[in-house]
Design a protein around this motif. Structure first.
Motif, PDB file in Angstrom:
ATOM      1  N   GLN A 175       0.786  -1.293  -0.004  1.00 46.15           N
ATOM      2  CA  GLN A 175       0.081  -0.041  -0.043  1.00 46.15           C
ATOM      3  C   GLN A 175       0.826   1.258  -0.005  1.00 46.15           C
ATOM      4  O   GLN A 175       0.547   2.228  -0.732  1.00 46.15           O
ATOM      5  N   ALA A 176       1.856   1.236   0.687  1.00 48.92           N
ATOM      6  CA  ALA A 176       2.912   2.363   0.878  1.00 48.92           C
ATOM      7  C   ALA A 176       3.373   2.728  -0.347  1.00 48.92           C
ATOM      8  O   ALA A 176       3.847   3.750  -0.868  1.00 48.92           O
ATOM      9  N   ARG A 177       3.838   1.699  -1.150  1.00 50.79           N
ATOM     10  CA  ARG A 177       4.519   1.868  -2.661  1.00 50.79           C
ATOM     11  C   ARG A 177       3.386   2.493  -3.402  1.00 50.79           C
ATOM     12  O   ARG A 177       3.784   3.177  -4.447  1.00 50.79           O
ATOM     13  N   ARG A 178       2.122   2.550  -3.055  1.00 52.01           N
ATOM     14  CA  ARG A 178       1.296   3.071  -4.179  1.00 52.01           C
ATOM     15  C   ARG A 178       0.784   4.469  -3.645  1.00 52.01           C
ATOM     16  O   ARG A 178      -0.287   5.039  -4.204  1.00 52.01           O
ATOM     17  N   GLY A 179       1.728   4.801  -2.822  1.00 49.31           N
ATOM     18  CA  GLY A 179       1.423   6.270  -2.268  1.00 49.31           C
ATOM     19  C   GLY A 179       0.588   6.569  -1.142  1.00 49.31           C
ATOM     20  O   GLY A 179       0.111   7.524  -0.795  1.00 49.31           O
ATOM     21  N   ARG A 180       0.093   5.380  -0.502  1.00 49.75           N
ATOM     22  CA  ARG A 180      -0.949   5.377   0.672  1.00 49.75           C
ATOM     23  C   ARG A 180      -0.346   5.528   1.969  1.00 49.75           C
ATOM     24  O   ARG A 180       0.901   5.040   2.050  1.00 49.75           O
ATOM     25  N   GLN A 181      -1.103   5.548   2.839  1.00 50.26           N
ATOM     26  CA  GLN A 181      -0.578   5.545   4.167  1.00 50.26           C
ATOM     27  C   GLN A 181      -1.244   4.483   5.333  1.00 50.26           C
ATOM     28  O   GLN A 181      -2.213   3.971   4.715  1.00 50.26           O
ATOM     29  N   ALA A 182      -0.323   3.793   6.370  1.00 52.91           N
ATOM     30  CA  ALA A 182      -0.958   3.047   7.061  1.00 52.91           C
ATOM     31  C   ALA A 182      -0.688   3.389   8.641  1.00 52.91           C
ATOM     32  O   ALA A 182       0.203   4.365   8.812  1.00 52.91           O
ATOM     33  N   TYR A 183      -1.777   3.235   9.167  1.00 54.78           N
ATOM     34  CA  TYR A 183      -1.713   3.583  10.924  1.00 54.78           C
ATOM     35  C   TYR A 183      -1.683   2.266  11.578  1.00 54.78           C
ATOM     36  O   TYR A 183      -2.638   1.560  11.278  1.00 54.78           O
ATOM     37  N   ILE A 184      -0.810   2.383  12.536  1.00 58.97           N
ATOM     38  CA  ILE A 184      -0.578   1.280  13.602  1.00 58.97           C
ATOM     39  C   ILE A 184      -0.812   1.858  14.915  1.00 58.97           C
ATOM     40  O   ILE A 184      -0.163   2.738  15.244  1.00 58.97           O
TER      41      ILE A 184
END
Length: 304
Positions: A252-261
């Motif tokens: 997902q990060a490679r697609r320019g998106r973000q993740a929250y943990i």
């Protein structure tokens, strides 16, 4: 005994509600007017049917001489802020000020920004009041609130402190209601002359609990999300599939998106040894898991 306790609680809430109906004269606002119409025309989207229905309930309360005391419940993203803004406009077009009290400074800044954006076409002044404002800014904010040039005041507990004087407070909105006690609600109400009160929450409150704990409030529910919202998928991942989860985050990060943990603790605790904490894990992610991605850390103990 438990029945007796609940019965007495209910009786107390019901008496309080009745007393408010019979003894307290509120403000009968002019709910139909140019401000709300201009606002709706300027909105880049249509209101949902649920938002329209709830706003009609709020208008009926605000138009009556009895003081409004309503709980507005709706999921995150269901559009409570827009409904709150429309209620504020009813107060403003009747010559009153509105106050929005939220539990954290971050939330206060977010609401100030969003309301300023929404209400910019109407030339309304939104003022932010929080405890760590520099003295000069605080004095300016206080004089705008007391002088009446501030139409809407957004703030944390700072709103109920001594020294905050309103020119004419007509509507009080309290966001994330469960973070404030009854006394704090009452203190803010006392800053005006029986203002209307709208409390908002995204925490689902079952009907029975709403009647017992918030029995002095009438309840409105926004039970519809705006169209075009993506479906939310919730999955439970076992410990042995942790690497697959990390690979998914990376994709997902490679697609320019973000993740929250999200972690339950800020720092490791001796009492809760098993529970991972945000500060340590952020360092671990940056060092061992995602060395080539940017890992940020955000928690409530940081300075704003």
């Amino acid at each position: 005994l438990v029945f007796d306790e609940f019965f007495l609680l209910e009786l107390g809430l019901e008496l309080k509600k009745q007393r408010r109906k019979t003894e307290e004269k509120g403000i009968a606002f002019r709910v139909e007017g140019e401000l709300a119409d201009q606002f709706l025309t300027a909105l880049p989207f249509q209101l949902t049917n649920a938002q329209k229905r709830v706003f009609e309930e709020i208008k009926a309360d605000m138009g009556s001489v009895q003081a409004m005391n309503r709980l507005l419940q709706g999921d995150v993203g269901s559009g409570k802020t827009v409904v709150g803004a429309m209620a504020l406009l009813c107060a403003i077009q009747s010559g009153y000020q509105g106050a929005l009290m939220v539990p954290t400074e971050i939330l206060a800044e977010q609401h100030t920004y969003n309301l300023s954006e929404l209400l910019e076409p109407l030339n309304l002044k939104v003022v932010l009041l929080k405890s760590d404002l520099p003295k000069k800014e605080r004095d300016e904010a206080l004089s705008a609130i007391a002088g009446g040039s501030a139409h809407i005041v957004v703030g944390t507990h700072a709103l109920i402190q001594e020294g905050v004087e309103f020119h004419g407070l007509g509507l009080v909105i309290i966001d994330e209601q469960h973070r404030f006690g009854v006394m704090q609600r009452a203190t803010l109400r006392d800053k005006g002359n029986t203002p209307d009160v709208l409390v908002m929450t995204a925490t689902p409150i079952p009907r029975t609990l709403a009647l017992t704990v918030y029995g002095d409030l009438n309840v409105s529910v926004i039970d519809e999300l705006p169209p075009g919202r993506q479906k939310i998928t919730t999955k439970w991942v076992k410990e042995e599939n942790r690497d697959k989860l990390y690979a998914q985050i990376e994709k997902q990060a490679r697609r320019g998106r973000q993740a929250y943990i999200v972690y339950p603790l800020v720092e490791e605790s001796e009492k809760l040894e098993e529970i991972k904490a945000a500060t340590e894990m952020a360092a671990h992610f940056q060092r061992d898991v995602f060395p080539h991605l940017r890992v940020g850390l955000l928690h409530g103990r940081m300075r704003s």
